[in-house]
Enzyme design. Structure first.
Site, PDB file in Angstrom:
ATOM      1  N   SER A 144       0.849  -1.199   0.000  1.00 10.61           N
ATOM      2  CA  SER A 144       0.000   0.000   0.000  1.00 10.61           C
ATOM      3  C   SER A 144       0.879   1.240   0.000  1.00 10.61           C
ATOM      4  CB  SER A 144      -0.893   0.036   1.241  1.00 10.61           C
ATOM      5  OG  SER A 144      -1.476   1.317   1.379  1.00 10.61           O
ATOM      6  N   TYR A 157      -2.673  -0.847  10.022  1.00 15.79           N
ATOM      7  CA  TYR A 157      -2.665  -1.218   8.600  1.00 15.79           C
ATOM      8  C   TYR A 157      -1.361  -0.761   7.931  1.00 15.79           C
ATOM      9  CZ  TYR A 157      -3.989  -1.016   3.646  1.00 15.79           C
ATOM     10  OH  TYR A 157      -4.018  -1.156   2.274  1.00 15.79           O
TER      11      TYR A 157
HETATM   12  N1  LIG Z   1      -8.429   0.223  -2.177  1.00 15.58           N
HETATM   13  C1  LIG Z   1      -7.320   0.895  -1.919  1.00 15.58           C
HETATM   14  O1  LIG Z   1      -7.314   2.139  -1.912  1.00 15.58           O
HETATM   15  C2  LIG Z   1      -6.025   0.179  -1.657  1.00 15.58           C
HETATM   16  C3  LIG Z   1      -4.840   0.917  -1.674  1.00 15.58           C
HETATM   17  C4  LIG Z   1      -3.637   0.265  -1.427  1.00 15.58           C
HETATM   18  C5  LIG Z   1      -3.627  -1.090  -1.184  1.00 15.58           C
HETATM   19  N2  LIG Z   1      -4.798  -1.792  -1.175  1.00 15.58           N
HETATM   20  C6  LIG Z   1      -4.729  -3.223  -0.925  1.00 15.58           C
HETATM   21  O2  LIG Z   1      -5.338  -3.911  -1.996  1.00 15.58           O
HETATM   22  C7  LIG Z   1      -5.940  -5.118  -1.504  1.00 15.58           C
HETATM   23  C8  LIG Z   1      -7.419  -5.153  -1.865  1.00 15.58           C
HETATM   24  O3  LIG Z   1      -8.048  -3.994  -1.373  1.00 15.58           O
HETATM   25  P1  LIG Z   1      -9.606  -3.684  -1.561  1.00 15.58           P
HETATM   26  O4  LIG Z   1      -9.739  -2.203  -1.644  1.00 15.58           O
HETATM   27  O5  LIG Z   1     -10.171  -4.544  -2.631  1.00 15.58           O
HETATM   28  O6  LIG Z   1     -10.133  -4.070  -0.095  1.00 15.58           O
HETATM   29  P2  LIG Z   1     -11.100  -5.188   0.458  1.00 15.58           P
HETATM   30  O7  LIG Z   1     -11.102  -5.024   1.934  1.00 15.58           O
HETATM   31  O8  LIG Z   1     -12.403  -5.115  -0.249  1.00 15.58           O
HETATM   32  O9  LIG Z   1     -10.393  -6.535   0.032  1.00 15.58           O
HETATM   33  C9  LIG Z   1      -9.850  -7.431   0.925  1.00 15.58           C
HETATM   34  C10 LIG Z   1     -10.326  -8.823   0.596  1.00 15.58           C
HETATM   35  O10 LIG Z   1      -9.678  -9.711   1.501  1.00 15.58           O
HETATM   36  C11 LIG Z   1     -10.646 -10.573   2.070  1.00 15.58           C
HETATM   37  N3  LIG Z   1     -10.189 -10.989   3.385  1.00 15.58           N
HETATM   38  C12 LIG Z   1     -10.161 -10.257   4.526  1.00 15.58           C
HETATM   39  N4  LIG Z   1      -9.689 -10.999   5.537  1.00 15.58           N
HETATM   40  C13 LIG Z   1      -9.396 -12.224   5.025  1.00 15.58           C
HETATM   41  C14 LIG Z   1      -8.869 -13.425   5.579  1.00 15.58           C
HETATM   42  N5  LIG Z   1      -8.556 -13.517   6.870  1.00 15.58           N
HETATM   43  N6  LIG Z   1      -8.690 -14.483   4.758  1.00 15.58           N
HETATM   44  C15 LIG Z   1      -9.033 -14.410   3.452  1.00 15.58           C
HETATM   45  N7  LIG Z   1      -9.552 -13.311   2.870  1.00 15.58           N
HETATM   46  C16 LIG Z   1      -9.720 -12.225   3.657  1.00 15.58           C
HETATM   47  C17 LIG Z   1     -11.933  -9.754   2.110  1.00 15.58           C
HETATM   48  O11 LIG Z   1     -13.086 -10.587   2.231  1.00 15.58           O
HETATM   49  C18 LIG Z   1     -11.843  -9.008   0.787  1.00 15.58           C
HETATM   50  O12 LIG Z   1     -12.366  -9.785  -0.273  1.00 15.58           O
HETATM   51  C19 LIG Z   1      -5.659  -5.139  -0.004  1.00 15.58           C
HETATM   52  O13 LIG Z   1      -4.456  -5.861   0.228  1.00 15.58           O
HETATM   53  C20 LIG Z   1      -5.449  -3.684   0.321  1.00 15.58           C
HETATM   54  O14 LIG Z   1      -4.667  -3.508   1.479  1.00 15.58           O
HETATM   55  C21 LIG Z   1      -5.999  -1.186  -1.402  1.00 15.58           C
END
Ligand SMILES: NC(=O)c1ccc[n+]([C@@H]2O[C@H](COP(=O)([O-])OP(=O)(O)OC[C@H]3O[C@@H](n4cnc5c(N)ncnc54)[C@H](O)[C@@H]3O)[C@@H](O)[C@H]2O)c1
Length: 251
Positions: A144, A157
């Protein structure tokens, strides 16, 4: 198609950015195991992929559990014969509420570390035997951009995502001899739809204004770098951070 004949496991593939990764990997020819703690979401993403004529299956996994991650890897081997690509995308993120560091409970801090950091270690352990057997592999850990600017009500986080970079580097060293490349793909603030509860449109727009390419980042902006890091094109790239944020940060 750059991933014909390959098998990919995507954790957290049941919604948001992870679902876009699953669809893109399948479009490039990979068979995809969509794995998520939300088994219903994972099954729906797999159904969409197979409905379009591509290969996918789904499983429920809690990445913080050794038993569960072993079962996930076995399910991929049973369904598709082995594993070539692991995308460690699952994280505690969109379900977190932004708050000051003194207001985070010990249980919440521990859970973020267990999923976001320990989960990557466990998933890597689960898939490594199959990758070795197949002569190599690709592991893409999702970081991230928040680690370069500090937290915004999510100190646990941010700390966990710095841990992802450390894991990537250490695992890249240990797995290089097995021809397994390990890299971190670093998204900028992305409108993943699931993060709308803790990310307003105004916040997304203010980020967009700070980019060289001034637009709100979407999951589709990340799939090109993801495919690169999953394919033979990145065979000599390991232990690296690939920052994809439209030029918001120069790292
Ligand atoms: N959206 C953003 O702005 C952003 C920015 C930087 C990084 N990220 C990273 O990208 C990835 C996806 O982000 P997103 O925005 O789609 O968020 P999100 O929270 O929707 O996605 C996370 C996914 O992980 C699953 N999950 C959570 N705990 C779990 C567990 N214990 N075992 C298995 N699955 C589990 C959730 O059900 C969900 O489908 C994450 O790693 C997040 O940190 C997102």
């Amino acid at each position: 198609m750059r991933l014909e004949g390959r098998v990919a496991v995507v954790t957290g593939g049941g919604r948001g950015i992870g679902a876009a990764y699953c669809k893109a990997l399948a479009e490039e020819g990979a068979a995809v195991m969509v794995a998520d703690i939300d088994g219903t979401g994972a099954a729906e993403v797999a159904r969409e992929i197979t409905a379009s004529g591509k290969r996918a299956a789904s499983c429920t996994v809690d990445v913080s559990s050794k038993q569960s991650t072993s079962a996930m890897a076995q399910a991929a081997v049973d369904a598709f014969g082995g594993i070539d690509i692991l995308v460690n995308n699952a994280a505690m993120y969109a379900n977190l509420t932004r708050k000051g560091f003194e207001d985070i409970s010990i249980d919440e801090f521990d859970r973020v570390m267990a999923v976001n950091v320990k989960g990557i270690w466990l998933c890597t352990m689960a898939v490594a035997p199959s990758m070795r057997q197949r002569g190599g592999g690709r592991i893409v850990n999702i970081g991230s951009g928040s680690v370069f600017v500090g937290g915004n009500g999510l100190v646990h986080y941010v700390a966990s995502k710095m841990g992802v970079i450390g894991l990537t580097r250490a695992l890249a060293r240990e797995l290089g001899g097995d021809k397994i490349c390990v890299n971190t793909l670093i998204p900028g603030l992305t409108d993943s739809s699931s993060n709308r509860a803790n990310t307003t449109t105004a916040y997304l727009e203010s980020e967009a204004k700070q980019r060289c390419i001034e637009k709100i980042q979407t999951p589709e902006d990340l799939v090109g770098p993801l495919i690169f890091l999953s394919s033979d094109d990145s065979h000599f790239v390991s232990g690296q951070n690939l920052n994809c944020d439209g030029g918001r940060l120069f790292i």
